[in-house]
Design a protein around this motif. Structure first.
Motif, PDB file in Angstrom:
ATOM      1  N   ALA A   1      55.789  20.085  31.440  1.00 43.01           N
ATOM      2  CA  ALA A   1      56.057  21.288  30.655  1.00 43.01           C
ATOM      3  C   ALA A   1      57.157  21.021  29.636  1.00 43.01           C
ATOM      4  CB  ALA A   1      56.473  22.437  31.577  1.00 43.01           C
ATOM      5  N   GLY A   2      57.157  21.778  28.541  1.00 41.56           N
ATOM      6  CA  GLY A   2      58.298  21.805  27.647  1.00 41.56           C
ATOM      7  C   GLY A   2      59.353  22.731  28.246  1.00 41.56           C
ATOM      8  N   ILE A   3      60.619  22.375  28.105  1.00 39.02           N
ATOM      9  CA  ILE A   3      61.689  23.164  28.714  1.00 39.02           C
ATOM     10  C   ILE A   3      62.724  23.521  27.655  1.00 39.02           C
ATOM     11  CG2 ILE A   3      63.507  23.211  30.460  1.00 39.02           C
ATOM     12  CD1 ILE A   3      61.942  21.103  32.020  1.00 39.02           C
TER      13      ILE A   3
ATOM     14  N   SER B   1      57.623  15.059  18.821  1.00 43.15           N
ATOM     15  CA  SER B   1      56.639  15.798  18.028  1.00 43.15           C
ATOM     16  C   SER B   1      56.165  17.069  18.737  1.00 43.15           C
ATOM     17  CB  SER B   1      55.444  14.905  17.698  1.00 43.15           C
ATOM     18  OG  SER B   1      54.816  14.435  18.879  1.00 43.15           O
ATOM     19  N   ASP B   2      56.044  17.034  20.067  1.00 43.49           N
ATOM     20  CA  ASP B   2      55.630  18.232  20.792  1.00 43.49           C
ATOM     21  C   ASP B   2      56.678  19.340  20.658  1.00 43.49           C
ATOM     22  OD1 ASP B   2      53.297  17.041  21.639  1.00 43.49           O
ATOM     23  OD2 ASP B   2      54.125  16.375  23.562  1.00 43.49           O
ATOM     24  N   PHE B   3      57.956  18.959  20.681  1.00 39.84           N
ATOM     25  CA  PHE B   3      59.015  19.949  20.496  1.00 39.84           C
ATOM     26  C   PHE B   3      58.925  20.572  19.116  1.00 39.84           C
ATOM     27  CE2 PHE B   3      63.186  20.588  18.455  1.00 39.84           C
ATOM     28  CZ  PHE B   3      63.576  21.743  19.124  1.00 39.84           C
ATOM     29  N   PHE B   4      58.742  19.757  18.086  1.00 39.26           N
ATOM     30  CA  PHE B   4      58.699  20.315  16.734  1.00 39.26           C
ATOM     31  C   PHE B   4      57.440  21.145  16.498  1.00 39.26           C
ATOM     32  CE2 PHE B   4      62.077  17.237  16.010  1.00 39.26           C
ATOM     33  CZ  PHE B   4      62.961  18.003  15.267  1.00 39.26           C
ATOM     34  N   ASP B   5      56.351  20.824  17.168  1.00 44.60           N
ATOM     35  CA  ASP B   5      55.168  21.695  17.109  1.00 44.60           C
ATOM     36  C   ASP B   5      55.508  23.075  17.656  1.00 44.60           C
ATOM     37  OD1 ASP B   5      53.613  19.713  16.004  1.00 44.60           O
ATOM     38  OD2 ASP B   5      52.681  19.118  17.903  1.00 44.60           O
ATOM     39  N   PHE B   6      56.251  23.095  18.760  1.00 43.43           N
ATOM     40  CA  PHE B   6      56.680  24.357  19.354  1.00 43.43           C
ATOM     41  C   PHE B   6      57.644  25.092  18.426  1.00 43.43           C
ATOM     42  CE2 PHE B   6      60.201  26.374  21.684  1.00 43.43           C
ATOM     43  CZ  PHE B   6      59.519  27.408  22.313  1.00 43.43           C
TER      44      PHE B   6
ATOM     45  N   LYS C   1      58.029  25.006  15.201  1.00 45.49           N
ATOM     46  CA  LYS C   1      57.403  25.545  13.990  1.00 45.49           C
ATOM     47  C   LYS C   1      56.753  26.898  14.241  1.00 45.49           C
ATOM     48  CE  LYS C   1      56.454  20.974  12.077  1.00 45.49           C
ATOM     49  NZ  LYS C   1      55.417  19.934  11.852  1.00 45.49           N
ATOM     50  N   LYS C   2      56.350  27.146  15.465  1.00 42.98           N
ATOM     51  CA  LYS C   2      55.706  28.430  15.774  1.00 42.98           C
ATOM     52  C   LYS C   2      56.726  29.548  15.922  1.00 42.98           C
ATOM     53  CE  LYS C   2      51.536  26.499  17.866  1.00 42.98           C
ATOM     54  NZ  LYS C   2      51.730  25.144  17.341  1.00 42.98           N
ATOM     55  N   ILE C   3      57.979  29.201  16.175  1.00 43.92           N
ATOM     56  CA  ILE C   3      59.053  30.197  16.249  1.00 43.92           C
ATOM     57  C   ILE C   3      59.740  30.354  14.902  1.00 43.92           C
ATOM     58  CG2 ILE C   3      61.299  30.730  17.276  1.00 43.92           C
ATOM     59  CD1 ILE C   3      60.428  29.421  19.794  1.00 43.92           C
ATOM     60  N   SER C   4      60.037  29.231  14.263  1.00 42.53           N
ATOM     61  CA  SER C   4      60.787  29.250  13.010  1.00 42.53           C
ATOM     62  C   SER C   4      60.293  28.130  12.097  1.00 42.53           C
ATOM     63  CB  SER C   4      62.285  29.075  13.296  1.00 42.53           C
ATOM     64  OG  SER C   4      63.024  29.038  12.091  1.00 42.53           O
ATOM     65  N   PRO C   5      59.315  28.433  11.246  1.00 44.49           N
ATOM     66  CA  PRO C   5      58.787  27.385  10.347  1.00 44.49           C
ATOM     67  C   PRO C   5      59.843  26.813   9.408  1.00 44.49           C
ATOM     68  CG  PRO C   5      57.349  29.316  10.393  1.00 44.49           C
ATOM     69  CD  PRO C   5      58.624  29.710  11.084  1.00 44.49           C
ATOM     70  N   LYS C   6      60.900  27.572   9.139  1.00 44.34           N
ATOM     71  CA  LYS C   6      61.909  27.148   8.166  1.00 44.34           C
ATOM     72  C   LYS C   6      63.170  26.648   8.875  1.00 44.34           C
ATOM     73  CE  LYS C   6      60.291  30.427   4.661  1.00 44.34           C
ATOM     74  NZ  LYS C   6      60.645  31.573   3.790  1.00 44.34           N
ATOM     75  N   TYR C   7      63.000  25.666   9.725  1.00 51.38           N
ATOM     76  CA  TYR C   7      64.160  25.114  10.425  1.00 51.38           C
ATOM     77  C   TYR C   7      64.792  24.001   9.582  1.00 51.38           C
ATOM     78  CZ  TYR C   7      60.882  21.397  11.650  1.00 51.38           C
ATOM     79  OH  TYR C   7      59.968  20.379  11.599  1.00 51.38           O
ATOM     80  N   HIS C   8      65.999  23.621   9.975  1.00 52.30           N
ATOM     81  CA  HIS C   8      66.748  22.579   9.274  1.00 52.30           C
ATOM     82  C   HIS C   8      67.157  21.503  10.273  1.00 52.30           C
ATOM     83  CE1 HIS C   8      67.265  25.633   6.064  1.00 52.30           C
ATOM     84  NE2 HIS C   8      67.499  26.450   7.077  1.00 52.30           N
ATOM     85  N   HIS C   9      67.140  20.264   9.853  1.00 52.38           N
ATOM     86  CA  HIS C   9      67.624  19.166  10.690  1.00 52.38           C
ATOM     87  C   HIS C   9      69.143  19.065  10.539  1.00 52.38           C
ATOM     88  CE1 HIS C   9      63.736  17.405  11.860  1.00 52.38           C
ATOM     89  NE2 HIS C   9      63.326  17.816  10.672  1.00 52.38           N
ATOM     90  N   LEU C  10      69.834  18.894  11.665  1.00 53.69           N
ATOM     91  CA  LEU C  10      71.282  18.782  11.630  1.00 53.69           C
ATOM     92  C   LEU C  10      71.741  17.931  12.807  1.00 53.69           C
ATOM     93  CD1 LEU C  10      73.389  20.052   9.655  1.00 53.69           C
ATOM     94  CD2 LEU C  10      73.917  21.691  11.471  1.00 53.69           C
TER      95      LEU C  10
END
Length: 274
Positions: free
Chosen positions: A70-72, A146-151, A153-162
């Motif tokens: 599972a993703g956590i 990649s699985d985390f970023f797929d998740f 994007k469904k919450i916040s497509p406009k995220y930023h890397h930091l």
């Protein structure tokens, strides 16, 4: 007993935590039906609240109930993160990804999970009774899974890397801008004349924030400290004679605005009613 995630055709995501952040995250997670959602809730009273509000989300009571692969998402207090991460690692459930939501904790607090570790840091203050529009919330992410970023994007497509270092500095800025500002609003409320409430200051507060965001704080700064109006500053300090912590804070903030200001020494006023 752990369930087979493949039977529904949807990957599982578990939200660990039941505080204000979890309460705000869960609607955004539940709105998208790409995942089978669970939330870990230990408090019995909160179990019933979450069950009533999110009937399609499974309630689990222990880390041992988390599915294999599972993703956590860890929405727990910062000080609890190392212990929770270690407990999950000891279960050998091999999560697809595991992310925390802290502004101050580094990615390395999840180092036991290697490339599956990530961060999802929403730059917002969360309260259960204050609904959040996630499209307006800046979200800062770290990791490479990649699985985390797929998740995400469904919450916040406009995220930023930091990075962790820059996220800590951002968190510091947020504390100044939000937490300390709110504390000062509490101070202001305590200084109002009897019969007046904080909302009398709302037009002033909102105007100041808009000016600071539009013109920049340095240009938007006004008031007696900015003018170096020592006479007015001294009258204010006279009202704070019997409130040494606030008197000291008033002086320091005034000198933050105008470092060259020098205040005359004051003696405590035994007759003050504040």
């Amino acid at each position: 007993m752990r369930r087979d995630m493949g039977r529904s055709g949807r990957p599982a995501v578990v939200l660990v935590g039941a505080g204000n952040l979890a309460w705000s995250l869960l609607p955004a997670m539940a709105f998208n039906h790409s995942y089978r959602l669970s939330i870990l809730v230990r408090n019995e009273e909160k179990v019933e609240i979450f069950r009533d509000c999110f009937p399609d989300v499974q309630i689990i009571r222990s880390l041992s109930e988390i599915e294999v692969n599972a993703g956590i998402l860890l929405a727990v207090p910062d000080d609890d993160l190392p212990g929770v991460a270690a407990a999950i690692d000891s279960l050998a459930i091999s999560p697809s990804w595991i992310a925390h939501c802290s502004g101050s904790q580094p990615l390395e607090v999840l180092s036991a999970f290697g490339s599956r570790a990530a961060v999802l840091y929403p730059l917002q203050t969360f309260t259960r009774l204050n609904p959040i529009l996630w499209s307006d919330v800046p979200v800062f992410a770290e990791g490479s899974n990649s699985d985390f970023f797929d998740f995400l994007k469904k919450i916040s497509p406009k995220y930023h890397h930091l990075s962790s270092a820059d996220r800590l500095r951002l968190h510091l800025a947020a504390v100044w801008a939000s937490n300390f500002t709110n504390a000062l609003l509490g101070v202001a409320a305590g200084q109002l004349p009897e019969g007046l409430e904080l909302n009398v200051l709302e037009p002033l507060i909102m105007s100041q924030v808009r000016k600071a965001l539009t013109l920049g704080p340095a240009v938007a700064q006004t008031g007696p400290a900015r003018r170096q109006d020592v006479a007015t500053l001294t009258r204010h300090l006279d009202l704070l004679r019997n409130q040494p912590p606030l008197s000291d804070l008033y002086r320091k903030l005034s000198q933050l605005i105008s470092p060259e200001i020098h205040f005359p020494a004051q003696e405590p006023n035994e007759g003050s009613d504040r």
